[in-house]
Write a protein that holds these residues in place. Structure first.
Motif, PDB file in Angstrom:
ATOM      1  N   PHE A  17       0.851  -1.203   0.000  1.00  0.00           N
ATOM      2  CA  PHE A  17       0.000   0.000   0.000  1.00  0.00           C
ATOM      3  C   PHE A  17       0.875   1.237   0.000  1.00  0.00           C
ATOM      4  CE2 PHE A  17      -2.069   3.478   2.300  1.00  0.00           C
ATOM      5  CZ  PHE A  17      -3.216   3.621   1.532  1.00  0.00           C
ATOM      6  N   ALA A  37     -13.064   4.266   0.610  1.00  0.00           N
ATOM      7  CA  ALA A  37     -13.451   2.903   0.972  1.00  0.00           C
ATOM      8  C   ALA A  37     -12.542   2.370   2.084  1.00  0.00           C
ATOM      9  CB  ALA A  37     -13.341   2.013  -0.260  1.00  0.00           C
ATOM     10  N   GLY A  41      -6.827   4.699   2.963  1.00  0.00           N
ATOM     11  CA  GLY A  41      -5.717   5.474   3.522  1.00  0.00           C
ATOM     12  C   GLY A  41      -6.171   6.621   4.423  1.00  0.00           C
ATOM     13  N   HIS A 188     -17.409   6.594   6.367  1.00  0.00           N
ATOM     14  CA  HIS A 188     -17.901   5.848   5.207  1.00  0.00           C
ATOM     15  C   HIS A 188     -19.304   6.311   4.871  1.00  0.00           C
ATOM     16  CE1 HIS A 188     -15.466   2.583   7.179  1.00  0.00           C
ATOM     17  NE2 HIS A 188     -14.928   2.687   5.986  1.00  0.00           N
TER      18      HIS A 188
HETATM   19  N1  LIG Z   1       1.083  -0.250  10.481  1.00  0.00           N
HETATM   20  C1  LIG Z   1       0.781  -0.747   9.280  1.00  0.00           C
HETATM   21  N2  LIG Z   1       1.553  -1.696   8.709  1.00  0.00           N
HETATM   22  C2  LIG Z   1       1.263  -2.189   7.486  1.00  0.00           C
HETATM   23  N3  LIG Z   1       0.217  -1.807   6.740  1.00  0.00           N
HETATM   24  C3  LIG Z   1      -0.592  -0.871   7.255  1.00  0.00           C
HETATM   25  C4  LIG Z   1      -0.361  -0.288   8.543  1.00  0.00           C
HETATM   26  N4  LIG Z   1      -1.335   0.619   8.786  1.00  0.00           N
HETATM   27  C5  LIG Z   1      -2.143   0.604   7.701  1.00  0.00           C
HETATM   28  N5  LIG Z   1      -1.702  -0.273   6.781  1.00  0.00           N
HETATM   29  C6  LIG Z   1      -2.318  -0.539   5.471  1.00  0.00           C
HETATM   30  O1  LIG Z   1      -2.530   0.697   4.818  1.00  0.00           O
HETATM   31  C7  LIG Z   1      -3.742   0.661   4.079  1.00  0.00           C
HETATM   32  C8  LIG Z   1      -4.593   1.856   4.442  1.00  0.00           C
HETATM   33  O2  LIG Z   1      -5.100   1.681   5.751  1.00  0.00           O
HETATM   34  P1  LIG Z   1      -5.950   2.812   6.497  1.00  0.00           P
HETATM   35  O3  LIG Z   1      -6.238   2.285   7.855  1.00  0.00           O
HETATM   36  O4  LIG Z   1      -5.272   4.114   6.367  1.00  0.00           O
HETATM   37  O5  LIG Z   1      -7.284   2.840   5.608  1.00  0.00           O
HETATM   38  P2  LIG Z   1      -8.692   3.512   5.934  1.00  0.00           P
HETATM   39  O6  LIG Z   1      -9.065   4.299   4.722  1.00  0.00           O
HETATM   40  O7  LIG Z   1      -8.639   4.244   7.220  1.00  0.00           O
HETATM   41  O8  LIG Z   1      -9.615   2.230   6.043  1.00  0.00           O
HETATM   42  P3  LIG Z   1     -10.878   1.901   6.996  1.00  0.00           P
HETATM   43  O9  LIG Z   1     -11.997   2.716   6.436  1.00  0.00           O
HETATM   44  O10 LIG Z   1     -11.080   0.441   6.786  1.00  0.00           O
HETATM   45  O11 LIG Z   1     -10.508   2.280   8.389  1.00  0.00           O
HETATM   46  C9  LIG Z   1      -4.380  -0.694   4.335  1.00  0.00           C
HETATM   47  O12 LIG Z   1      -4.065  -1.534   3.249  1.00  0.00           O
HETATM   48  C10 LIG Z   1      -3.691  -1.156   5.603  1.00  0.00           C
HETATM   49  O13 LIG Z   1      -3.604  -2.555   5.634  1.00  0.00           O
END
Ligand SMILES: Nc1ncnc2c1ncn2[C@@H]1O[C@H](COP(=O)(O)OP(=O)(O)OP(=O)(O)O)[C@@H](O)[C@H]1O
Length: 294
Positions: A17, A37, A41, A188
């Motif tokens: 990612f 979604a 991120g 969301h």
């Molecule tokens: N500490 C970490 N180590 C490895 N990958 C990570 C870490 N933190 C987040 N990721 C990855 O980064 C990507 C984005 O995650 P993030 O939590 O920012 O998404 P989000 O938009 O907040 O999602 P959600 O709505 O599900 O909370 C995902 O693929 C997640 O697995």
């Protein structure tokens, strides 16, 4: 317009990612909604702003100050509400308040007690005995009782019933009335944003799709509905996402003028909801990644 937060070409990579390079500005006095979604991120962006993780590249300024060099001052001026709130389960409401208040020079006990009353939060109850909605309300009360100028909330309304969600949205609308506070919240639930956000920022797969005022969105995006026989290879390219049935097509375009020139009055044009923008963009992207014809 005063800029409260500026992210300039910020990026952060995890295995599989990559966020960014992301540039984003939050303007004083407005509610900024942050959509994307699962896994887009959003939390990563918020953690970068809160200096909980370090960017690989790029610059983050809050209140015109470098977010790392001035962390202490900046944190005094931010109210942070985290999705999986890290409130200690065995502590009571009153005990967690005492710990939190000790971090802030401008802690306002009267304001906190006002929120406890407003949200009917019992001071002597243990956190583990509070409902999900009450825990979120407590997290909000704690974040709002030190005269924060920027309120950052990660999914404050997720998993809450419509009544509690409404209470939280109502509070957000009240908070920005004086024009001094700025709110940035991820969600969301696109209907929450349609109700109260002034600006909407949409990220997909770590990339910024757009950051626009709510009023600008209908000028940028349009849903087009018509008969499938009207589509050819060139016209398909006008769409970010397209759904076809035996009865016709429905698609989202980010080129409303081009679509009008191509289809004239042979189709219907509608303003898209945020949900339609999200779904078409994400599905359209998945299709082009697979190499399907768009
Ligand atoms: N500490 C970490 N180590 C490895 N990958 C990570 C870490 N933190 C987040 N990721 C990855 O980064 C990507 C984005 O995650 P993030 O939590 O920012 O998404 P989000 O938009 O907040 O999602 P959600 O709505 O599900 O909370 C995902 O693929 C997640 O697995």
């Amino acid at each position: 317009m005063e800029e409260v937060a500026v992210l300039d070409q910020v990026s952060k990579a995890y295995p599989g990612f990559r966020l960014g390079p992301l540039s984003l500005t939050l303007r004083k006095g407005y509610i900024h909604g942050f959509i994307g979604a699962n896994g887009a991120g959003k939390t990563t962006t918020i953690k970068l702003m809160m200096n909980l993780i370090r960017p690989d590249a790029g610059r983050i300024q809050l209140f015109g100050l470098d977010h790392r060099a001035n962390e202490r001052e900046i944190k005094e001026r931010i109210g942070f509400v985290y999705a999986d709130n890290h409130l200690y389960d065995d502590l009571t409401v009153d005990q967690i308040k005492r710990i939190t208040s000790s971090f802030y020079r401008r802690w306002d006990e009267e304001a906190f007690q006002g929120y406890l009353n407003r949200f009917s939060l019992p001071p002597r109850k243990k956190i583990k005995h509070l409902s999900r909605g009450m825990k979120m309300k407590l997290a909000i009360a704690l974040a709002l009782s030190h005269h924060a100028e920027l309120i950052i909330m990660d999914e404050p309304t997720s998993g809450l019933d419509p009544v509690v969600r409404h209470e939280i949205l109502e509070l957000m609308a009240e908070l920005i009335q004086d024009g001094e506070k700025t709110i940035f919240f991820s969600t969301h639930i696109t209907s929450d944003l349609e109700q109260i956000a002034d600006y909407i920022t949409f990220i997909h797969d770590g990339r910024l799709c757009f950051s626009l005022t709510k009023e600008e969105i209908p000028d940028r995006f349009q849903v087009v509905k018509g008969g499938t026989e009207l589509l050819d290879a060139d016209k398909r390219k006008l769409f970010l996402g397209l759904r076809e049935t035996p009865y016709g097509f429905e698609g989202l375009t980010d080129d409303p003028e081009g679509a009008r020139a191509a289809f004239r009055d042979k189709v219907l044009y509608e303003a898209p909801s945020l949900e339609e923008i999200m779904v078409y963009t994400i599905k359209g992207d998945a299709r082009s990644a697979r190499g399907d014809v768009r």
